[in-house]
Design a protein around this motif. Sequence first.
Motif, PDB file in Angstrom:
ATOM      1  N   TYR A 187      97.605  46.037  11.235  1.00 41.93           N
ATOM      2  CA  TYR A 187      97.342  47.454  11.520  1.00 41.93           C
ATOM      3  C   TYR A 187      98.215  47.930  12.673  1.00 41.93           C
ATOM      4  CZ  TYR A 187      93.222  47.329   8.488  1.00 41.93           C
ATOM      5  OH  TYR A 187      92.384  47.218   7.408  1.00 41.93           O
ATOM      6  N   GLY A 188      98.386  47.073  13.666  1.00 42.83           N
ATOM      7  CA  GLY A 188      99.226  47.447  14.798  1.00 42.83           C
ATOM      8  C   GLY A 188     100.682  47.651  14.387  1.00 42.83           C
ATOM      9  N   LEU A 189     101.175  46.764  13.525  1.00 42.83           N
ATOM     10  CA  LEU A 189     102.555  46.907  13.042  1.00 42.83           C
ATOM     11  C   LEU A 189     102.704  48.179  12.218  1.00 42.83           C
ATOM     12  CD1 LEU A 189     103.257  43.204  12.010  1.00 42.83           C
ATOM     13  CD2 LEU A 189     104.367  44.462  13.885  1.00 42.83           C
ATOM     14  N   THR A 190     101.686  48.483  11.420  1.00 41.39           N
ATOM     15  CA  THR A 190     101.727  49.717  10.627  1.00 41.39           C
ATOM     16  C   THR A 190     101.748  50.928  11.542  1.00 41.39           C
ATOM     17  OG1 THR A 190     100.525  48.669   8.818  1.00 41.39           O
ATOM     18  CG2 THR A 190     100.519  51.065   8.862  1.00 41.39           C
ATOM     19  N   ALA A 191     100.923  50.893  12.567  1.00 39.10           N
ATOM     20  CA  ALA A 191     100.882  52.021  13.500  1.00 39.10           C
ATOM     21  C   ALA A 191     102.235  52.209  14.185  1.00 39.10           C
ATOM     22  CB  ALA A 191      99.786  51.785  14.542  1.00 39.10           C
ATOM     23  N   ALA A 192     102.846  51.084  14.572  1.00 38.54           N
ATOM     24  CA  ALA A 192     104.144  51.175  15.246  1.00 38.54           C
ATOM     25  C   ALA A 192     105.212  51.721  14.309  1.00 38.54           C
ATOM     26  CB  ALA A 192     104.543  49.794  15.756  1.00 38.54           C
ATOM     27  N   ALA A 193     105.120  51.325  13.014  1.00 37.08           N
ATOM     28  CA  ALA A 193     106.112  51.794  12.042  1.00 37.08           C
ATOM     29  C   ALA A 193     105.933  53.275  11.748  1.00 37.08           C
ATOM     30  CB  ALA A 193     105.982  50.986  10.749  1.00 37.08           C
ATOM     31  N   GLU A 194     104.681  53.740  11.797  1.00 31.38           N
ATOM     32  CA  GLU A 194     104.414  55.135  11.461  1.00 31.38           C
ATOM     33  C   GLU A 194     104.757  56.073  12.606  1.00 31.38           C
ATOM     34  OE1 GLU A 194     100.329  55.349  10.293  1.00 31.38           O
ATOM     35  OE2 GLU A 194     100.796  54.887   8.197  1.00 31.38           O
ATOM     36  N   GLY A 195     104.601  55.608  13.826  1.00 34.63           N
ATOM     37  CA  GLY A 195     104.835  56.489  14.964  1.00 34.63           C
ATOM     38  C   GLY A 195     103.561  57.211  15.348  1.00 34.63           C
ATOM     39  N   HIS A 204      90.588  56.541   5.737  1.00 34.16           N
ATOM     40  CA  HIS A 204      90.515  55.460   6.715  1.00 34.16           C
ATOM     41  C   HIS A 204      90.894  55.966   8.102  1.00 34.16           C
ATOM     42  CE1 HIS A 204      91.224  53.279   2.875  1.00 34.16           C
ATOM     43  NE2 HIS A 204      90.355  52.440   3.386  1.00 34.16           N
ATOM     44  N   ALA A 205      90.409  55.263   9.113  1.00 35.61           N
ATOM     45  CA  ALA A 205      90.831  55.569  10.476  1.00 35.61           C
ATOM     46  C   ALA A 205      92.323  55.273  10.613  1.00 35.61           C
ATOM     47  CB  ALA A 205      90.035  54.713  11.461  1.00 35.61           C
ATOM     48  N   PRO A 206      92.991  55.914  11.566  1.00 32.16           N
ATOM     49  CA  PRO A 206      94.401  55.575  11.812  1.00 32.16           C
ATOM     50  C   PRO A 206      94.528  54.079  12.116  1.00 32.16           C
ATOM     51  CG  PRO A 206      93.783  57.548  13.010  1.00 32.16           C
ATOM     52  CD  PRO A 206      92.502  56.979  12.449  1.00 32.16           C
ATOM     53  N   PRO A 207      95.645  53.470  11.699  1.00 28.82           N
ATOM     54  CA  PRO A 207      95.758  52.012  11.838  1.00 28.82           C
ATOM     55  C   PRO A 207      95.610  51.505  13.264  1.00 28.82           C
ATOM     56  CG  PRO A 207      97.827  53.010  11.100  1.00 28.82           C
ATOM     57  CD  PRO A 207      96.787  54.050  10.985  1.00 28.82           C
ATOM     58  N   ALA A 208      96.060  52.269  14.240  1.00 28.11           N
ATOM     59  CA  ALA A 208      95.917  51.812  15.630  1.00 28.11           C
ATOM     60  C   ALA A 208      94.433  51.698  16.005  1.00 28.11           C
ATOM     61  CB  ALA A 208      96.625  52.770  16.582  1.00 28.11           C
ATOM     62  N   GLU A 209      93.619  52.627  15.506  1.00 28.85           N
ATOM     63  CA  GLU A 209      92.179  52.565  15.789  1.00 28.85           C
ATOM     64  C   GLU A 209      91.532  51.389  15.058  1.00 28.85           C
ATOM     65  OE1 GLU A 209      90.109  56.243  15.105  1.00 28.85           O
ATOM     66  OE2 GLU A 209      91.616  57.413  16.188  1.00 28.85           O
ATOM     67  N   ARG A 210      92.003  51.109  13.851  1.00 29.31           N
ATOM     68  CA  ARG A 210      91.442  49.981  13.102  1.00 29.31           C
ATOM     69  C   ARG A 210      91.783  48.664  13.808  1.00 29.31           C
ATOM     70  NH1 ARG A 210      92.623  50.919   6.761  1.00 29.31           N
ATOM     71  NH2 ARG A 210      90.736  49.661   6.529  1.00 29.31           N
ATOM     72  N   ALA A 211      93.006  48.576  14.309  1.00 28.27           N
ATOM     73  CA  ALA A 211      93.405  47.376  15.058  1.00 28.27           C
ATOM     74  C   ALA A 211      92.532  47.203  16.295  1.00 28.27           C
ATOM     75  CB  ALA A 211      94.880  47.483  15.459  1.00 28.27           C
ATOM     76  N   ALA A 212      92.337  48.285  17.030  1.00 26.54           N
ATOM     77  CA  ALA A 212      91.549  48.211  18.272  1.00 26.54           C
ATOM     78  C   ALA A 212      90.099  47.822  17.975  1.00 26.54           C
ATOM     79  CB  ALA A 212      91.607  49.554  18.998  1.00 26.54           C
ATOM     80  N   ALA A 213      89.545  48.369  16.897  1.00 26.44           N
ATOM     81  CA  ALA A 213      88.148  48.059  16.555  1.00 26.44           C
ATOM     82  C   ALA A 213      87.994  46.586  16.194  1.00 26.44           C
ATOM     83  CB  ALA A 213      87.696  48.946  15.396  1.00 26.44           C
ATOM     84  N   HIS A 214      88.956  46.043  15.443  1.00 27.24           N
ATOM     85  CA  HIS A 214      88.897  44.617  15.096  1.00 27.24           C
ATOM     86  C   HIS A 214      88.987  43.745  16.346  1.00 27.24           C
ATOM     87  CE1 HIS A 214      88.529  44.954  10.906  1.00 27.24           C
ATOM     88  NE2 HIS A 214      89.758  44.726  10.502  1.00 27.24           N
ATOM     89  N   LEU A 215      89.906  44.094  17.242  1.00 24.06           N
ATOM     90  CA  LEU A 215      90.081  43.273  18.455  1.00 24.06           C
ATOM     91  C   LEU A 215      88.858  43.360  19.357  1.00 24.06           C
ATOM     92  CD1 LEU A 215      93.841  43.947  19.280  1.00 24.06           C
ATOM     93  CD2 LEU A 215      92.831  41.970  18.122  1.00 24.06           C
TER      94      LEU A 215
END
Length: 269
Positions: A187-195, A204-215
Motif C-alpha cells: 500500500y505504501g508503494l502504491t501511495a508513493a507511485a500515485e502521489g 477503499h481508503a487511500p493506500p497510505a491510510e490502509r498502510a498506516a492502519a495495518h502498521l
Amino acid sequence: MSRQRRTLLLRTVVLSTAAAALAAACAEPPPPPSARGFAVRRTGPQGPADAAEARLLQDRRLPEAVTAALNGHLDLRHRITVVVRSCAGEGSGYDPSTRRIELCYDDLAEDRELFASSGRTPADDEVAAVAAETLYHEAGHALVDVLGLPVGDDRAEEDAADRFAAFMLLREGPEGERRLRAAAEAYGLTAAAEGPGDRGRDEHAPPAERAAAHLCLLYGAAPGRHRDLAARTQGCAPAWPAVQEEWGRLLGPVLRRRAPVDSGSQDQL
Ligand SMILES: [Zn+2]
C-alpha cells in the motif's frame, strides 16, 4: 491498479440475497458439513505471466492455507468459493450474487511489478503475502454479506474488511505479521507511485491510510517484534484490542470454540 481492489458489493443484491437466505434457512435443513465454509476452485492461467503466479500459489498452497485458517476459525453454514483465475485486469473481489471471491493471477503480477519497482525481486514472499491479505480482505466482505454483519456503509465496510485481514494474519503469529507488513508496504508503494494528490478511485481508503492502519495493528499486536514502528504508530487508532473485540463480537455466533490448552498467544477470541 491492483491495490484498488474491485468490490462487487451491491446493497440491493445484498439485501435481496439476505432475505432469500433467511427464507431458505427457515425452509431447508442446513447443508452438510462438506458443503459449508470456504472452498477453493482454480481455473487455468492465461498467458505466461499469469502462469508464473499460478505456480507460486500452487507451490505454496496459499489459497488452501487461507481457507483452512478461515474454516478453522469459523463454523459457517454457507458455502463461499474462492475462485483463483486470470481476470484480465478486472481485479480481485467478492461477488455476493454468486458468493465467490475471485483472486486474480494478474493482480499478483502487478504486485510483483510494484515490489520490483523498489528493487525487490523476485519478491515471491511479498507477492504471496499480499495475496493472503487480499483473500482475507475479500473474506471479510463475504462474511459481512452472508452473516448480514452491521459494519456500516460501503467505506466503513472496506475499513472493516481491512481490519479483518489484519486480524486473521495476526492470529498466525510472526509469519502472519511478516505478511501484514508486506501488505502495508505494498500500500505504501502504491501511495508513493500515485502521489499525494491522487485519491483512491473507489470506496477503499487511500493506500497510505490502509498502510498506516495495518502498521498500527501490527505494532499493537506484537510491539516487541516491531519496535521500529513505535514512533510511526504512536496514538494510532483503532488499536489492536478494539479490533480483536470488534471481530470477536461480529463473528461470535459462528466462532469455533477451542480448548484453552491449544490457543496460541495471539488467539484470544
Ligand atoms: Zn474491499
